[in-house]
Scaffold this motif. Structure first.
Motif, mmCIF file in Angstrom:
data_model
loop_
_atom_site.group_PDB
_atom_site.id
_atom_site.type_symbol
_atom_site.label_atom_id
_atom_site.label_comp_id
_atom_site.label_asym_id
_atom_site.label_seq_id
_atom_site.Cartn_x
_atom_site.Cartn_y
_atom_site.Cartn_z
ATOM 1 N N VAL A 135 1.357 4.787 1.382
ATOM 2 C CA VAL A 135 0.851 5.686 2.417
ATOM 3 C C VAL A 135 1.121 7.146 2.070
ATOM 4 C CG1 VAL A 135 1.002 4.004 4.262
ATOM 5 C CG2 VAL A 135 2.996 5.406 3.739
ATOM 6 N N LYS A 136 2.110 7.365 1.236
ATOM 7 C CA LYS A 136 2.458 8.681 0.700
ATOM 8 C C LYS A 136 2.967 8.436 -0.710
ATOM 9 C CE LYS A 136 2.314 11.451 4.487
ATOM 10 N NZ LYS A 136 1.643 12.757 4.594
ATOM 11 N N ILE A 159 6.844 8.072 9.847
ATOM 12 C CA ILE A 159 7.094 8.576 8.485
ATOM 13 C C ILE A 159 6.613 10.015 8.367
ATOM 14 C CG2 ILE A 159 6.413 8.329 6.066
ATOM 15 C CD1 ILE A 159 6.317 5.263 6.559
ATOM 16 N N ASN A 160 5.416 10.291 8.886
ATOM 17 C CA ASN A 160 4.859 11.652 8.821
ATOM 18 C C ASN A 160 5.741 12.640 9.575
ATOM 19 O OD1 ASN A 160 2.632 10.944 7.263
ATOM 20 N ND2 ASN A 160 1.391 10.418 9.046
ATOM 21 N N LYS A 220 0.859 -1.185 0.000
ATOM 22 C CA LYS A 220 0.000 0.000 0.000
ATOM 23 C C LYS A 220 0.892 1.231 0.000
ATOM 24 C CE LYS A 220 -3.888 -2.341 0.774
ATOM 25 N NZ LYS A 220 -4.909 -2.511 -0.260
ATOM 26 N N LYS A 273 2.099 -0.968 12.154
ATOM 27 C CA LYS A 273 1.927 -0.186 10.924
ATOM 28 C C LYS A 273 1.480 1.238 11.242
ATOM 29 C CE LYS A 273 -0.312 -0.337 6.386
ATOM 30 N NZ LYS A 273 -1.275 -1.043 5.511
ATOM 31 N N LYS A 274 0.615 1.370 12.253
ATOM 32 C CA LYS A 274 0.149 2.700 12.664
ATOM 33 C C LYS A 274 1.311 3.530 13.197
ATOM 34 C CE LYS A 274 -3.154 4.977 15.744
ATOM 35 N NZ LYS A 274 -4.128 4.803 16.850
ATOM 36 N N TYR A 275 2.158 2.909 14.057
ATOM 37 C CA TYR A 275 3.334 3.612 14.583
ATOM 38 C C TYR A 275 4.269 4.022 13.446
ATOM 39 C CZ TYR A 275 1.963 1.643 19.135
ATOM 40 O OH TYR A 275 1.287 1.303 20.270
ATOM 41 N N LEU A 276 4.440 3.121 12.479
ATOM 42 C CA LEU A 276 5.331 3.387 11.353
ATOM 43 C C LEU A 276 4.850 4.592 10.549
ATOM 44 C CD1 LEU A 276 7.669 2.696 9.446
ATOM 45 C CD2 LEU A 276 6.194 1.013 8.344
ATOM 46 N N GLU A 277 3.555 4.642 10.273
ATOM 47 C CA GLU A 277 3.001 5.762 9.496
ATOM 48 C C GLU A 277 3.192 7.081 10.240
ATOM 49 O OE1 GLU A 277 -1.022 5.008 8.306
ATOM 50 O OE2 GLU A 277 -0.545 3.092 7.371
ATOM 51 N N GLU A 278 3.025 7.060 11.576
ATOM 52 C CA GLU A 278 3.236 8.278 12.368
ATOM 53 C C GLU A 278 4.698 8.724 12.286
ATOM 54 O OE1 GLU A 278 1.946 7.216 16.269
ATOM 55 O OE2 GLU A 278 -0.205 7.296 15.771
ATOM 56 N N ILE A 308 4.331 0.429 1.824
ATOM 57 C CA ILE A 308 4.394 -0.431 3.012
ATOM 58 C C ILE A 308 3.730 -1.763 2.679
ATOM 59 C CG2 ILE A 308 3.627 -0.751 5.396
ATOM 60 C CD1 ILE A 308 3.728 2.205 5.812
#
Length: 657
Positions: free
Chosen positions: A552-553, A647-648, A550, A640-645, A558
């Motif tokens: 995410v940006k 990355i942001n 997917k 995955k949620k922690y990873l996206e945070e 990911i």
């Protein structure tokens, strides 16, 4: 005062009176004249003594009453006039009484009956909290230290606005020392003529001085590539808000002149000792240079570290002087040792094994017995095949030993060499680090906070493609008493090929020079391909993970393994590599369950996204383009949620700077 009013001094007077009467009687029996004379004198003395006791008691009583009255009056005045707020609250959290000072603080004539919630939510929370009975609360733009006495339902308010302002000013004015180092300055300017070198010198000085003047920093150039800066905490906070924009400024302005100059900054803060600040600044700079430069490290006395920058890949050093110096230093250490033990990281890859084989060869070149420490239960497919080749076609398979064997053989004169990692928790057996008197670290990863303590020699070059490349260069400067054989050269070449993805990533001119040296010494490229072959089942597993990808940006992909399945760490890394080869993917992250019970993330990038910073936010580390981490968690979805945070945060930080 109650004890005084019982007049305890009268008791000895009573005893004395009785004693005098008895004496008078005895004297009268013996001689009546003397007895009468004694009796008259004794009576006069006792009358005087009792009179004095009575007068003293009455005067003291009056004094006590006067003090009591005055204390009561002072207490009342203190209650009503002193600048301390007092509130009496009932069980319904309503104010029953307040002193005049509290009324002036809240600018209200009558507080009785007012709900405490209407005054401040923070006060209400303090009264409801069991753990503490004090807090700092803001009322009408002023700070108050509030103490709550639960038994009496009393609240005391002490104005600490000025105290906090002074504390804030004190911390804002504390001295900070920074050392600025111009990366690659000597290497770029050494081939220049005097005029262009002078112009480059002036340009760098001008950029740094303009930045310092703008920020209110005192800066002094102390050598051709080094500046000393003195500032305070408030200026440091502003620099942190701007993410140290000087890094971008010097990189962009020198790039316009076709020079790849970057800036590394080590900052020491948080101490009142200038000596300690200087040591912290130097330590921070060493850490930055160990991570590849072009970034800032801020270090506190507590050991707390903050990093900024790190947007560019480390620039390959054109000179081999450092490699030769390190090789000779390592040669001396080996010759002063009775044995050399080499240890890589847990779940070793080809780079770790290849580098270990190379260091063992250095020991052999110096006529010292060398051993490679390995956990035979942790070997994966390609490493297992290499070990089979070594077992069947070499005479040094017996030099591979377990950590337990190493512990029994190690002496005070033994040398322990750590390769392909610098973190104590990642080595095969951290207990051996405590046993070894001399430890050498050879690694190509960016330096992290967690580092092996007190190493004798450190050779860390983040520009290098692999540790195998570094070891190969060191081998070239060792005594030629034992020629490197085909399997040793092949193991080192395999380590380089795996870490560079067949010479496509993080590959510099010196990588090819090292590969050329190994090929000259018999490295078998066909054998490397055979060692690195994979089975069909692994290929299918990797393909299944790729199917979950997917974005995410834009450009950031990911993928994740199944929640109920455990994956080999090498397979996770290979999947991240595969994703990076696909169209429109600039950075890839693969999440999956590992055999050690943790959830692993492998991160890869083409350079636009610093995956090292992303992984460091999750407790891991690595390179700008190649990093990883392991997390104690139950679900891939949560990770995955922690990873996206993370990355942001990294992307927002990059855009701000």
């Amino acid at each position: 005062m109650g004890t005084f009013r019982k007049r305890p001094i009268r008791y000895p007077l009573f005893v004395l009176s009785i004693f005098g009467i008895v004496t008078f009687g005895l004297l009268c029996i013996w001689n009546i004249g003397i007895g009468i004379g004694y009796g008259v004198g004794f009576v006069l003395l006792m009358v005087y003594t009792w009179k004095v006791e009575q007068i003293t008691f009455e005067e003291t009583e009056k004094h006590i009453e006067s003090i009591s009255f005055r204390m009561k009056k002072v207490g009342e005045e203190a209650l009503l006039e002193m600048p301390i707020g007092i509130l009496l609250v009932n069980e319904q959290y309503e104010i029953e009484w307040s002193n005049p000072y509290m009324q002036s603080v809240l600018n209200m004539e009558n507080l009785v009956g007012e709900g405490i919630v209407n005054i401040s939510d923070d006060i209400y929370v303090l009264m409801k909290t069991e753990e503490t009975n004090e807090d700092t609360i803001t009322l009408r733009d002023r700070k108050y230290r509030v103490y709550y006495k639960k038994e009496e339902n009393l609240l005391y308010f002490f104005d600490i606005t000025e105290q906090i302002a002074i504390e804030k000013q004190y911390y804002a004015d504390r001295t900070v020392i920074a050392i600025l180092f111009v990366d690659n300055y000597d290497e770029i300017t050494q081939a220049m003529d005097d005029q262009p070198r002078s112009l480059t010198n002036t340009m760098v000085t001008s950029i740094v001085n303009d930045w310092a003047a703008e920020q209110g920093i005192f800066v002094k150039r102390i050598s051709s590539d080094r500046f000393l800066a003195v500032l305070n905490e408030s200026i440091l906070m502003e620099l942190e808000k701007k993410k140290f924009a000087i890094l971008d400024t010097i990189r962009e302005k020198t790039a316009q002149k076709n020079m790849s100059l970057t800036l590394s900054i080590g900052v020491g803060a948080g101490s009142s000792s200038l000596v300690e600040l200087g040591e912290l600044a130097q330590s921070s700079l060493d850490l930055v240079l160990g991570r590849g430069g072009d970034q800032v490290a801020i270090k506190q006395p507590t050991g707390k570290l903050k990093f900024y920058g790190g947007k560019t890949n480390p620039v390959e050093k054109r000179t081999r002087v450092r490699a030769r110096v390190i090789s000779h230093a390592l040669r001396d250490l080996i010759q002063d040792s009775d044995q050399v033990f080499v240890m890589g990281h847990k779940n070793p890859d080809m780079d770790s094994i290849g580098a270990s084989v190379g260091v063992r060869k250095m020991a052999q070149m110096n006529d010292v017995k060398g051993y490679v420490i390995i956990n035979f239960d942790e070997l994966n497919g390609s490493v297992t095949r290499l070990m089979n080749e070594i077992e069947n076609k070499s005479d040094f398979y017996e030099n591979f030993i377990t950590p337990e064997e190493a512990a029994t053989r190690m002496t005070e004169k033994s040398l322990l060499v750590i390769v392909d990692t610098h973190k104590p928790n990642l080595v095969i057996d951290s207990h051996l680090l405590k046993l070894a008197e001399k430890v050498v670290v050879i690694d190509h990863h960016r330096r992290s906070e967690d580092f092996i303590g007190n190493p004798t020699l450190v050779y860390m070059e983040p520009y290098a493609s692999s540790t195998a490349e570094l070891v190969t260069e060191l081998l070239e400067y060792q005594p030629k008493r034992a020629k490197i054989n085909m399997l040793e050269a092949t193991a080192l070449l395999a380590g380089i090929i795996v870490d560079t993805k067949s010479f496509t990533l993080r590959t510099g001119a010196r990588t090819f020079e090292a590969a050329s040296y190994l090929r000259t010494n018999g490295a078998d490229t066909v054998l490397v391909q055979r060692l690195l072959k994979e089975d069909v089942a692994t290929y299918i597993e990797r393909s299944k993970i790729v199917q979950t990808v997917k974005f995410v940006k834009p450009g950031i992909a990911i993928a994740a393994g199944e929640e109920s399945k455990v994956y080999d760490s090498v397979l996770i890394a290979q999947t991240a590599d595969i994703l990076l080869t696909m169209k429109d993917v600039g950075a890839s992250f693969v999440i999956a369950h590992r055999s050690d019970g943790k959830i692993g993330i492998s991160a890869r990038s083409l350079g636009e996204v610093n995956v090292q910073l992303v992984m460091e936010k999750l407790g891991g580390g690595g390179h700008l383009t190649n990093a990883a981490c392991q997390i104690e968690a139950n679900s891939i979805a949560g990770v995955k949620k922690y990873l996206e945070e993370a990355i942001n945060e990294v992307l927002e930080g990059s855009s701000e700077s």
